[in-house]
Design an enzyme around this catalytic site. Structure first.
Site, mmCIF file in Angstrom:
data_model
loop_
_atom_site.group_PDB
_atom_site.id
_atom_site.type_symbol
_atom_site.label_atom_id
_atom_site.label_comp_id
_atom_site.label_asym_id
_atom_site.label_seq_id
_atom_site.Cartn_x
_atom_site.Cartn_y
_atom_site.Cartn_z
ATOM 1 N N ASP A 26 34.039 30.090 39.415
ATOM 2 C CA ASP A 26 35.437 30.515 39.465
ATOM 3 C C ASP A 26 34.632 31.385 38.050
ATOM 4 O O ASP A 26 33.981 30.488 36.625
ATOM 5 C CB ASP A 26 36.042 29.723 38.914
ATOM 6 C CG ASP A 26 37.413 30.004 39.458
ATOM 7 O OD1 ASP A 26 37.194 31.545 38.453
ATOM 8 O OD2 ASP A 26 38.055 29.575 39.236
ATOM 9 N N ASP A 27 34.609 33.061 37.628
ATOM 10 C CA ASP A 27 34.567 32.962 36.347
ATOM 11 C C ASP A 27 32.426 32.955 35.801
ATOM 12 O O ASP A 27 32.684 33.547 34.430
ATOM 13 C CB ASP A 27 35.695 32.825 35.244
ATOM 14 C CG ASP A 27 37.130 33.186 35.543
ATOM 15 O OD1 ASP A 27 37.117 33.983 36.380
ATOM 16 O OD2 ASP A 27 38.132 33.301 34.108
ATOM 17 N N CYS A 66 40.194 36.659 41.123
ATOM 18 C CA CYS A 66 40.281 35.196 41.627
ATOM 19 C C CYS A 66 40.738 35.540 43.274
ATOM 20 O O CYS A 66 40.172 35.559 44.517
ATOM 21 C CB CYS A 66 40.301 33.772 41.321
ATOM 22 S SG CYS A 66 42.178 34.105 40.513
ATOM 23 N N HIS A 128 43.864 28.890 46.699
ATOM 24 C CA HIS A 128 44.110 30.694 45.182
ATOM 25 C C HIS A 128 44.759 31.335 46.187
ATOM 26 O O HIS A 128 44.242 32.219 46.194
ATOM 27 C CB HIS A 128 43.548 30.357 43.819
ATOM 28 C CG HIS A 128 44.611 31.168 43.115
ATOM 29 N ND1 HIS A 128 43.508 30.938 41.824
ATOM 30 C CD2 HIS A 128 45.863 31.728 43.135
ATOM 31 C CE1 HIS A 128 45.106 31.774 40.772
ATOM 32 N NE2 HIS A 128 45.978 32.011 41.270
ATOM 33 N N ASP A 263 33.361 34.581 42.073
ATOM 34 C CA ASP A 263 34.766 35.048 42.408
ATOM 35 C C ASP A 263 34.693 36.623 41.391
ATOM 36 O O ASP A 263 35.322 37.420 42.081
ATOM 37 C CB ASP A 263 35.975 34.100 42.663
ATOM 38 C CG ASP A 263 36.310 33.870 41.016
ATOM 39 O OD1 ASP A 263 35.634 33.863 40.075
ATOM 40 O OD2 ASP A 263 37.493 33.278 40.896
ATOM 41 N N ASN A 264 34.162 36.370 39.717
ATOM 42 C CA ASN A 264 34.496 37.776 39.332
ATOM 43 C C ASN A 264 33.431 38.126 38.035
ATOM 44 O O ASN A 264 32.948 36.253 37.991
ATOM 45 C CB ASN A 264 36.048 38.243 39.544
ATOM 46 C CG ASN A 264 36.745 37.115 38.542
ATOM 47 O OD1 ASN A 264 37.562 36.698 39.263
ATOM 48 N ND2 ASN A 264 36.512 36.105 37.736
#
Length: 474
Positions: A26-27, A66, A128, A263-264
């Protein structure tokens, strides 16, 4: 039913069908791992996984935040088809942005489709895709097992302040239990971590190896943002190492395909809730989370399948994306998706196994909202990547930018005026695509390179929403 019965009678048919593990950080930025050139953060296990498999330098997600990014991996479709334009928040915030409140469970997805091929399925970690806004829980989407999630680390007074720091270890424990219980049945497992998304609070033990990164050296009493971030990413790597070792101990590693990605791109340090996660690295690329420049959407992509995916390969030419994941694993698992479920991605199984060739489909993105932080990262609203070319533009053509992305990684040299024919070709494609997407409100500052209020929610009304305000930045 006949297919499942045949598999039960002839288990050897499973031999060519891999177990599948999809690990999504995540991130985490393109440049946050040692194998992608980071010289500060220790990631020996992911570095080893890259040496045992293939590292892709041109791996993209299909959104710069996300929820839509996860939807693309999970469905093989662009998230805007499902009115997932930004992160899922409260119903009021989702409605104000013209979004759905959750991904509909009846949409064909990785879990439900893998089950048709006899796979047992599990989701562990962050979700999410709508349950936080009143939607169905993950088990409504075809998962046989759903493990611990971010909800289990609620911020109540009794909550463990180190839950996020310990969460990857908890998730890996559950993954290994699921894998062992699966026995000889092929499995599809999603491990979606909470780290390194804010707010990070690593334990003293996790921080210790990075004492040198304290704000003014090892004797300074306060931790720096980089010490906290590096400690969190290294623990993520440590726990993935535990998963890989446990997989080998269970005798499952040889026939297990693993994808590791994010995710990004990394968070922007100027965002109010970025905390210590804003020091992540986008590598050489312009853009961060929320941006359609490369740093917001180009992420790590490491795949390992011993004996099938070439070891030690660094693939610089092939362009892969999150929407390719589901059509690829469907082909590997022998799954025929419903005729009315059109994949926006493509089967890249031959690329995984060693071939390298151009994509047959271009990749397209949109971002309808404000981008806070450094103006340098404020991209136009639409983007398309086709071959070596990437075009970014606003629908009204107030900004048009064309880059040869293989030569201009940082996207500094806009060559649109020198290649009007390429501009028109790509603009026609992305404009036609954008017109097929559900309509909805857009932030007045979308697509603008403005100074803004770094780290503050945008207080200006969304187009078409009267006095309603944009959501807080997340």
């Amino acid at each position: 039913m006949r297919f499942i019965l045949l598999l039960a009678l002839c288990p050897s048919l499973f031999a060519a069908r891999p177990n599948i593990i999809f690990i999504l950080a995540d991130d985490l930025g393109w440049g946050d791992l040692g194998c992608y050139g980071n010289k500060t953060i220790q990631t020996p296990n992911l570095d080893a996984m890259a040496k045992q498999g293939t590292l892709f330098t041109q791996f993209y997600v299909n959104a710069s935040v996300c929820s839509p990014s996860r939807c693309a991996f999970f469905t093989g479709q662009y998230p805007s088809r499902h009115r997932i334009h930004g992160h899922y928040a409260t119903k009021q915030q989702n409605d104000a942005r013209g979004m759905s409140n959750w991904l509909e469970p009846q949409v064909p997805n990785a879990a439900s489709l893998m089950k048709t091929a006899g796979y047992t399925t599990a989701h562990i970690g962050k979700w999410h895709l709508g349950s936080n806004s009143g939607g169905p829980p993950p088990d409504a989407y075809g998962f046989d097992f759903v493990g611990t999630s971010e909800k289990d680390g609620a911020n109540g007074p009794a909550a463990d302040p180190y839950f996020r720091a310990k969460s990857t270890a908890i998730f890996v424990d559950e993954c290994l239990q699921f894998i062992e219980k699966a026995g000889d049945t092929p499995f599809y497992l999603q491990l979606w971590t909470l780290v390194p998304h804010a707010t990070l609070n690593p334990t003293p033990e996790q921080m210790a190896p990075y004492a040198r990164l304290r704000a003014n050296g090892k004797d300074f009493p306060h931790a720096s943002a980089m010490q906290i971030f590096a400690a969190s990413v290294t623990d993520l790597d440590t726990q993935i190492g535990r998963l890989l070792a446990g997989l080998e101990k269970l005798g499952k590693d040889e026939n297990t395909l693993i994808l590791f990605s994010s995710d990004n791109g990394p968070e922007d340090i100027h965002i109010g809730n970025a905390g210590h996660s804003g020091v992540g690295s986008a590598g050489p690329f312009r853009g961060r989370k929320r941006s359609l420049y490369e740093g917001g959407i180009r992420v790590p992509g490491i795949l390992r399948w011993p004996g099938k995916i070439p070891a030690g390969r660094i693939e610089d030419k092939a362009i892969m994306a999150g929407v390719d994941w589901l059509p690829t694993i469907c082909k590997l698992a022998g799954v025929t998706p419903p005729a009315d479920h059109t994949f926006d991605g493509e089967d890249v199984g031959d690329v995984l196994l060693g071939q390298s060739h151009p994509r047959t489909k271009p990749l397209m993105w949109e971002w309808r909202f404000n981008i806070s932080g450094e103006p340098f990262h404020h991209s136009p609203e639409l983007a398309i990547r086709d071959g070596d070319w990437k075009l970014l533009m606003n629908p009204d053509r107030s900004r048009v930018e064309l880059y040869d992305i293989t030569k201009d990684l940082t996207q500094l040299n806009n060559v649109a005026e020198h290649h009007p024919d390429i501009v028109e070709k790509l603009a026609a494609q992305v404009t036609t695509w954008a017109k097929t997407l559900p309509s909805g409100p857009r932030d007045p500052t979308a697509g603008q390179m403005h100074s803004g209020m770094p780290g503050k929610p945008d207080s200006r009304p969304l187009k078409g929403q009267g006095k309603k305000k944009n959501e807080p930045v997340k």
